[in-house]
Design a protein around this motif. Structure first.
Motif, PDB file in Angstrom:
ATOM      1  N   SER A 190       0.819  -1.225   0.000  1.00  9.71           N
ATOM      2  CA  SER A 190       0.000   0.000   0.000  1.00  9.71           C
ATOM      3  C   SER A 190       0.846   1.265   0.000  1.00  9.71           C
ATOM      4  O   SER A 190       0.378   2.333   0.428  1.00  9.71           O
ATOM      5  CB  SER A 190      -0.939   0.019   1.226  1.00  9.71           C
ATOM      6  OG  SER A 190      -1.747  -1.134   1.250  1.00  9.71           O
ATOM      7  N   ASN A 191       2.075   1.166  -0.480  1.00 11.64           N
ATOM      8  CA  ASN A 191       2.987   2.321  -0.500  1.00 11.64           C
ATOM      9  C   ASN A 191       3.132   2.958   0.883  1.00 11.64           C
ATOM     10  O   ASN A 191       3.446   4.134   1.014  1.00 11.64           O
ATOM     11  CB  ASN A 191       2.517   3.383  -1.495  1.00 11.64           C
ATOM     12  CG  ASN A 191       3.172   3.210  -2.850  1.00 11.64           C
ATOM     13  OD1 ASN A 191       3.927   2.257  -3.067  1.00 11.64           O
ATOM     14  ND2 ASN A 191       2.888   4.116  -3.767  1.00 11.64           N
ATOM     15  N   ARG A 192       2.911   2.124   1.935  1.00 13.82           N
ATOM     16  CA  ARG A 192       2.913   2.713   3.273  1.00 13.82           C
ATOM     17  C   ARG A 192       3.530   1.798   4.339  1.00 13.82           C
ATOM     18  O   ARG A 192       4.231   2.277   5.229  1.00 13.82           O
ATOM     19  CB  ARG A 192       1.480   3.065   3.678  1.00 13.82           C
ATOM     20  CG  ARG A 192       1.447   3.883   4.954  1.00 13.82           C
ATOM     21  CD  ARG A 192       0.045   4.329   5.283  1.00 13.82           C
ATOM     22  NE  ARG A 192       0.057   5.179   6.478  1.00 13.82           N
ATOM     23  CZ  ARG A 192      -1.012   5.550   7.140  1.00 13.82           C
ATOM     24  NH1 ARG A 192      -2.212   5.182   6.722  1.00 13.82           N
ATOM     25  NH2 ARG A 192      -0.910   6.312   8.219  1.00 13.82           N
ATOM     26  N   GLN A 201       6.578   4.872  13.446  1.00 17.66           N
ATOM     27  CA  GLN A 201       6.083   5.936  12.572  1.00 17.66           C
ATOM     28  C   GLN A 201       7.318   6.624  11.987  1.00 17.66           C
ATOM     29  O   GLN A 201       8.038   7.350  12.683  1.00 17.66           O
ATOM     30  CB  GLN A 201       5.240   6.936  13.361  1.00 17.66           C
ATOM     31  CG  GLN A 201       3.897   6.404  13.834  1.00 17.66           C
ATOM     32  CD  GLN A 201       2.888   6.269  12.694  1.00 17.66           C
ATOM     33  OE1 GLN A 201       3.123   6.739  11.579  1.00 17.66           O
ATOM     34  NE2 GLN A 201       1.767   5.618  12.974  1.00 17.66           N
ATOM     35  N   THR A 213       6.647  11.417   0.908  1.00 13.10           N
ATOM     36  CA  THR A 213       7.861  10.685   0.591  1.00 13.10           C
ATOM     37  C   THR A 213       8.118  10.760  -0.902  1.00 13.10           C
ATOM     38  O   THR A 213       7.190  10.595  -1.719  1.00 13.10           O
ATOM     39  CB  THR A 213       7.741   9.196   1.007  1.00 13.10           C
ATOM     40  OG1 THR A 213       7.442   9.138   2.408  1.00 13.10           O
ATOM     41  CG2 THR A 213       9.040   8.452   0.747  1.00 13.10           C
ATOM     42  N   ASP A 223       4.907   7.983   5.661  1.00 12.23           N
ATOM     43  CA  ASP A 223       3.944   8.971   5.130  1.00 12.23           C
ATOM     44  C   ASP A 223       4.199   9.067   3.625  1.00 12.23           C
ATOM     45  O   ASP A 223       5.053   9.823   3.180  1.00 12.23           O
ATOM     46  CB  ASP A 223       4.150  10.319   5.812  1.00 12.23           C
ATOM     47  CG  ASP A 223       3.141  11.368   5.340  1.00 12.23           C
ATOM     48  OD1 ASP A 223       2.331  11.057   4.439  1.00 12.23           O
ATOM     49  OD2 ASP A 223       3.193  12.500   5.855  1.00 12.23           O
ATOM     50  N   PHE A 224       3.456   8.264   2.858  1.00 11.21           N
ATOM     51  CA  PHE A 224       3.748   8.181   1.427  1.00 11.21           C
ATOM     52  C   PHE A 224       3.471   9.493   0.688  1.00 11.21           C
ATOM     53  O   PHE A 224       4.066   9.784  -0.338  1.00 11.21           O
ATOM     54  CB  PHE A 224       2.974   7.019   0.783  1.00 11.21           C
ATOM     55  CG  PHE A 224       1.497   7.220   0.696  1.00 11.21           C
ATOM     56  CD1 PHE A 224       0.908   7.759  -0.436  1.00 11.21           C
ATOM     57  CD2 PHE A 224       0.675   6.834   1.743  1.00 11.21           C
ATOM     58  CE1 PHE A 224      -0.457   7.929  -0.522  1.00 11.21           C
ATOM     59  CE2 PHE A 224      -0.703   7.006   1.670  1.00 11.21           C
ATOM     60  CZ  PHE A 224      -1.264   7.556   0.531  1.00 11.21           C
ATOM     61  N   GLU A 225       2.557  10.313   1.235  1.00  8.94           N
ATOM     62  CA  GLU A 225       2.240  11.576   0.562  1.00  8.94           C
ATOM     63  C   GLU A 225       3.417  12.550   0.615  1.00  8.94           C
ATOM     64  O   GLU A 225       3.554  13.411  -0.247  1.00  8.94           O
ATOM     65  CB  GLU A 225       1.006  12.212   1.191  1.00  8.94           C
ATOM     66  CG  GLU A 225      -0.277  11.413   0.941  1.00  8.94           C
ATOM     67  CD  GLU A 225      -1.488  12.084   1.544  1.00  8.94           C
ATOM     68  OE1 GLU A 225      -1.315  13.094   2.272  1.00  8.94           O
ATOM     69  OE2 GLU A 225      -2.612  11.617   1.280  1.00  8.94           O
ATOM     70  N   VAL A 252       5.780   2.387   9.350  1.00  7.74           N
ATOM     71  CA  VAL A 252       4.725   3.091   8.613  1.00  7.74           C
ATOM     72  C   VAL A 252       5.271   4.415   8.104  1.00  7.74           C
ATOM     73  O   VAL A 252       5.719   5.260   8.883  1.00  7.74           O
ATOM     74  CB  VAL A 252       3.496   3.341   9.508  1.00  7.74           C
ATOM     75  CG1 VAL A 252       2.370   3.970   8.692  1.00  7.74           C
ATOM     76  CG2 VAL A 252       3.026   2.043  10.151  1.00  7.74           C
ATOM     77  N   LEU A 255      10.049   5.777  -2.947  1.00  7.17           N
ATOM     78  CA  LEU A 255       8.998   4.755  -2.820  1.00  7.17           C
ATOM     79  C   LEU A 255       9.241   3.577  -3.764  1.00  7.17           C
ATOM     80  O   LEU A 255       9.045   2.418  -3.398  1.00  7.17           O
ATOM     81  CB  LEU A 255       7.623   5.373  -3.102  1.00  7.17           C
ATOM     82  CG  LEU A 255       7.043   6.300  -2.031  1.00  7.17           C
ATOM     83  CD1 LEU A 255       5.747   6.942  -2.532  1.00  7.17           C
ATOM     84  CD2 LEU A 255       6.782   5.529  -0.742  1.00  7.17           C
TER      85      LEU A 255
END
Length: 477
Positions: free
Chosen positions: A30-32, A87, A54, A50-52, A48, A59
């Motif tokens: 999930s890219n996360r 996190q 990163t 923060d893909f937004e 975990v 990724l």
């Protein structure tokens, strides 16, 4: 910032602390969610990101097998299967892994496939568990002997003697291919070789260990040994490790006491220090057993077998008594044994040994006083003239795991035995000297380390309990 390994972090209850961790990506979904493992434990830790926020290039580089460094805050996990997670505030790719080429994908692989990729197979759950158990067992071996005043001796890997008298040895030579000098009768002239004589890779360190026992009292060797057997079975390796203690002034009864105490100690050590790995291997073996026909399934789980060994006294039985039991057993009378027992003197097979342990006595067994003609020359001859003070320790599932004996300490008797077995006295003059200068009763045993690892981990093939197996037609890696 706390620098700990995964095993330490997963045991930690100090949430909201900043941590830094390096390891390999097992999965990324999930890219996360990264399942990260650094080899310190069977379990992964969830990281975990923060893909937004990163970088997209980063990724794409988070793939199975990639090495990464993460920094972040340890928090209580919101998901199932773990109590804490990280996190991530920062992630760095230390080493890329091409997802189209990386052999160890997050799926089930056959052991045959993994042997072909032995340089990477320890990254799987099964092999990481096996090799951690192997490491702990190795330490437990040294710990036991050191705590019991044994002296560790490094016996030669290159030798001019054949301790077993089997002749199945790897030759060591400095001669160039097809250029070995020959004698007048056409035989290879080893007097011109590097060591001035024919030499081989050792099959055992026992004979040399005896020399130290007869000076230091207690000695043990734990090192590599070699057999040039062209045998492609689940029980044979061409290179393996042997544990061989030797003790002066100790008879066969003391030898049996030592073997039982030693085995119980090292297995107990692993039960205490490898709980997670053994639980995983126990579950793995249980699933494997379900795929077998009912008649071939083991009656005990892996952990039950280990407890079977440490919780039971080992039953001591003479070879003669064992033969009578086997000859009169139902499997023998109904011809269910592959190798029927008809008379005294038969060399027992694994099926016979397992019957004695698993069906008849229902505890580990030590057989002693074997026929002289099926045992090695150095074992002490009994007064009956036909048996020797030999012993074998038998376990469930595998049969023999330890072989040992009270050594023949009488010079004249040993010389006669060597003559009868066509063993050259000149090659072992130094071994005979031990019987000329201060001879005394002494005993010892040999335990193939891989056999012990195989029993402790429940693996079905001995090639899967050594880092890089050496077998016929295989010397890769």
């Amino acid at each position: 910032m706390t620098k700990k390994n995964v095993a330490e972090i997963l045991k930690s209850d100090s949430v909201l602390q900043e941590v830094e961790l390096k390891g390999w990506v097992r999965t990324f979904r999930s890219n996360r969610f990264i399942a990260l493992n650094d080899g310190s434990t069977l379990n992964n830790i969830q990281c975990v990101i923060d893909f937004e926020n990163t970088d997209e290039t980063t990724l794409k580089r988070i793939t199975t097998g990639a090495a990464v460094a993460v920094k972040g805050i340890l928090v209580e996990s919101q998901g199932k299967g773990q109590s804490v997670e990280i996190q991530v505030s920062n992630i760095e790719i230390l080493g890329d892994s091409n997802p189209d080429e990386y052999p160890i994908q997050p799926k089930k692989h056959s052991f045959e496939f993994l042997r072909e990729n032995a340089h990477l197979r320890v990254r799987t759950n099964t092999f990481s568990a096996v090799m951690r158990v192997r490491s702990k067992l190795s330490f437990a071996v040294h710990k036991y002997f050191q705590e019991n005043d044994f002296n560790y001796v490094n016996t030669p890997i290159i030798t001019g003697s054949d301790a077993e008298g089997a002749g199945e040895m790897f030759r060591v030579t400095n001669f160039e291919d097809n250029k070995a000098p020959v004698t007048e009768d056409g035989k290879v002239d080893y007097s011109k070789d590097f060591f001035g004589k024919e030499t081989n890779l050792t099959v055992s360190g026992q004979l040399e260990a005896e020399t130290f026992a007869m000076a230091l009292g207690k000695a043990y060797t734990f090192g590599p040994t070699f057999r040039a057997e062209n045998s492609n079975t689940t029980r044979h390796l061409a290179e393996f490790w042997m544990i061989e203690p030797e003790v002066a002034f100790m008879d066969l009864d003391g030898n049996m006491d030592l073997a039982e105490d030693f085995i119980k100690s090292v297995i107990n050590d692993v039960l205490k220090n490898c709980e997670d790995d053994l639980a995983f291997l126990d579950k793995r073996l249980t699933q494997e057993e379900k795929s077998k026909p009912q008649a071939q399934r083991s009656e005990m789980s892996l952990l039950e077998k280990l407890r079977f060994v440490v919780d039971n006294n080992f039953k001591r039985v003479s070879y003669t008594e064992a033969i009578d039991i086997l000859r009169n057993s139902k499997p023998n009378k109904k011809k269910k044994f592959q190798f029927p027992i008809n008379e005294w003197g038969a060399d027992l097979q694994s099926e016979h040994e397992r019957f004695l342990v698993e069906k008849h006595f229902k505890c580990p067994v030590i057989l002693f006083d074997y026929p002289a003609n099926i045992k090695a020359f150095y074992m002490r001859l009994n007064d009956d003239g036909k048996t020797v003070r030999a012993m074998d320790v038998l376990f469930p599932g595998i049969g023999e795991i330890v072989g040992g004996a009270q050594r023949e300490e009488r010079y004249d008797v040993l010389v006669e035995k060597m003559k009868a077995m066509n063993i050259d006295e000149k090659e072992l003059w130094w071994y005979l000297d031990l019987r000329k200068y201060g001879t005394a009763v002494h005993s010892g045993f040999g335990l193939g380390f891989e056999r012990l690892v195989q029993f402790t981990t429940g693996m079905g093939n001995i090639r899967d309990v050594i880092p890089f197996p050496r077998t016929p037609q295989n010397a890769e890696f």
